[in-house]
Design a protein around this motif. Sequence first.
Motif, PDB file in Angstrom:
ATOM      1  N   GLN A   1       8.763   5.727  -7.583  1.00 39.93           N
ATOM      2  CA  GLN A   1       8.504   4.290  -7.429  1.00 39.93           C
ATOM      3  C   GLN A   1       8.658   3.817  -5.987  1.00 39.93           C
ATOM      4  O   GLN A   1       8.094   2.795  -5.605  1.00 39.93           O
ATOM      5  CB  GLN A   1       9.438   3.477  -8.342  1.00 39.93           C
ATOM      6  N   ARG A   2       9.403   4.575  -5.196  1.00 40.49           N
ATOM      7  CA  ARG A   2       9.586   4.195  -3.782  1.00 40.49           C
ATOM      8  C   ARG A   2       8.475   4.744  -2.889  1.00 40.49           C
ATOM      9  O   ARG A   2       8.407   4.412  -1.709  1.00 40.49           O
ATOM     10  CB  ARG A   2      10.948   4.687  -3.269  1.00 40.49           C
TER      11      ARG A   2
ATOM     12  N   GLN B   1       1.693   6.492  -6.211  1.00 39.48           N
ATOM     13  CA  GLN B   1       2.318   6.196  -7.496  1.00 39.48           C
ATOM     14  C   GLN B   1       1.352   6.358  -8.669  1.00 39.48           C
ATOM     15  O   GLN B   1       1.772   6.561  -9.801  1.00 39.48           O
ATOM     16  CB  GLN B   1       2.883   4.777  -7.488  1.00 39.48           C
TER      17      GLN B   1
END
Length: 245
Positions: free
Chosen positions: A24-25, A31
Motif C-alpha cells: 500500500q505504500r 499497487q
Amino acid sequence: MEKNVLAVVAGHEITEEELNAFIQRLPREQQMYATNPQFREHCKEQLIAMNVLAQCGVDEKLEETEEFQKIIEDAKRDILAQLVLKNTLDAVTVSDEEAKEFFENNKQRYAKPATVSAKHILTDSEEKCNDILEKITSGEKEFEEAAKEFSTCPSGAQGGDLGEFGRGHMVKEFEEAAFAAEVGHVVGPVKTQFGYHLIKVEDKKEAGESSLEEVKDQIRAELSQKKQEEAYRAKVDELKKKYME
C-alpha cells in the motif's frame, strides 16, 4: 485471529498484514498488481531484505552513531510538521453558502462555450473530395460508410466522428466551416493544411451559463485549495511569532 506468518527474521514475524501494508505504500501504478502472486513474492523478498539489513544495522550498533541520530531527528521533524499541516488543512471546509456566493459573483468564469459535434472525411485532393460528396448526396454511400472507406484521417475508423469541440480546437478553416454549417448537412470540400474535408455537423450547442449544480464540485475544489493555502500561511505566520526569536 491467527497470523499468516510469511517469514521470521531475528525473531520478528513478517506477516501477510505487514506485506499488504508494504504494498500500500508503493506508488499507485504498482499497487494495481497487489493480487499478482509473482509481484507479491517479489515484494515479500524486498520486505525480507529490508528486515535482514535492518537487523544487521542493530548488530553493528549503527543506532548509536551520530549519523543515525541525525537522520532520526530530521525524520521526526518532517513527520511532526506533516501531522500539524494535515490537521490544519483538514480543518478547512467549504460550505454550500460559500460555493453559491462564489458562483453568483463569478458566473462568467463558468460560462459554457459554443460547441459543435461533427464528423469529417479527409482526402488529399479536391477531386476525390467531390467524388465522395457526390456518392453521399446521391445516396450511394452513407457519410459514415464513406468515412470508413475513403478518409485518410484515423477518425475514419469511427465513421469520421470527431466528437464535440469548441472554438480554438481545430484549424481555422475547418472550424469556421463547421460552426457555419447546418445540422445534418454535409459541407465541403474545405481546404486546410491537412488536405480537403467533407464535414457533417451532428449537433450544435450555443454558448450559455452553467448551473451551480454543474460546477459545484469544481468551485468547492478551487475554494478549498485557496482556503488551504491561506490556512497554511496563517498557521506558519502564527507559529513564527510564537517560536522565532
